[in-house]
Design an enzyme around this catalytic site. Sequence first.
Site, PDB file in Angstrom:
ATOM      1  N   LYS A 154       2.668  -6.759   2.463  1.00 40.89           N
ATOM      2  CA  LYS A 154       2.868  -5.379   2.888  1.00 40.89           C
ATOM      3  C   LYS A 154       1.752  -4.997   3.862  1.00 40.89           C
ATOM      4  O   LYS A 154       0.573  -5.211   3.564  1.00 40.89           O
ATOM      5  CB  LYS A 154       2.803  -4.501   1.633  1.00 40.89           C
ATOM      6  CG  LYS A 154       3.536  -3.192   1.705  1.00 40.89           C
ATOM      7  CD  LYS A 154       3.471  -2.577   0.303  1.00 40.89           C
ATOM      8  CE  LYS A 154       4.165  -1.285   0.178  1.00 40.89           C
ATOM      9  NZ  LYS A 154       3.911  -0.661  -1.132  1.00 40.89           N
TER      10      LYS A 154
HETATM   11  O1  G3P Z   1       4.775   2.192  -2.907  1.00 41.06           O
HETATM   12  C1  G3P Z   1       4.369   3.276  -2.159  1.00 41.06           C
HETATM   13  C2  G3P Z   1       4.990   4.597  -2.472  1.00 41.06           C
HETATM   14  O2  G3P Z   1       6.132   4.506  -3.202  1.00 41.06           O
HETATM   15  C3  G3P Z   1       4.018   5.679  -2.782  1.00 41.06           C
HETATM   16  O3  G3P Z   1       4.558   6.776  -3.466  1.00 41.06           O
HETATM   17  O4  G3P Z   1       4.351   8.845  -4.811  1.00 41.06           O
HETATM   18  O5  G3P Z   1       2.288   7.795  -3.818  1.00 41.06           O
HETATM   19  O6  G3P Z   1       3.934   8.940  -2.362  1.00 41.06           O
HETATM   20  P1  G3P Z   1       3.726   8.165  -3.619  1.00 41.06           P
END
Ligand code: G3P
Length: 207
Positions: free
Chosen positions: A83
């Site tokens: 990633k």
């Molecule tokens: O994997 C990355 C992503 O899903 C992050 O989510 O909730 O931190 O915006 P969030």
Amino acid sequence: MKIFLDSADIGEITALCDTGFVDGITTNPSLIAKSGRNILDTIAEICSLVDGPVSAEVTATDFETMLSEGQKLATIAQNVTVKVPLTRDGLMTCRALSDAGTDVNVTLCFTAGQALLAAKAGAAFISPFVGRLDDIGHDGMQLIAEILEIYGNYDSIQTEVLVASIRSPMHVLHAARLGADVCTIPPNVIQQLAKHTLTDKGLEAFL
Ligand code: G3P
């Protein structure tokens, strides 16, 4: 639509993989830090638990270091997807890794223009963050619709749209209605998807 689990917690991953509906895992540096463990060990253990793709994120920001981190991550297991962030150096790293046969997930995507460049860079997955766009008053799902429309115009684009930053079951349903390829879902939202109060009440009455 494929379902990935957005977690680096071995307990959560094991419990949900046992259900049979998890097609892959996404992690990021914050999730690994939350697990309190070393990144390489954690990714190796997750890869041994799941057959599908496991996204492991680089932490460097310059091309050379990102590339060598990505190459190292790719040796952990055959199902590692590297990633990288959607920056100029991240896209260059994506091109180099995908030319060498490594699948790359380009993350932190917030515009359709960025998604177009990630496809040009050979990304296996593009990760638009719907929740974080909603947080600042934008329409995250509108971005998914735009990317799907653009990618759908070109047979040469093989990049899968991986909807990330999911906050609720509605995000998942909306993504599925639009035809997104993958949703990466936090464990609590997977539990919410499975649950309905009338299911519980009905079962109680039956029993
Ligand atoms: O994997 C990355 C992503 O899903 C992050 O989510 O909730 O931190 O915006 P969030």
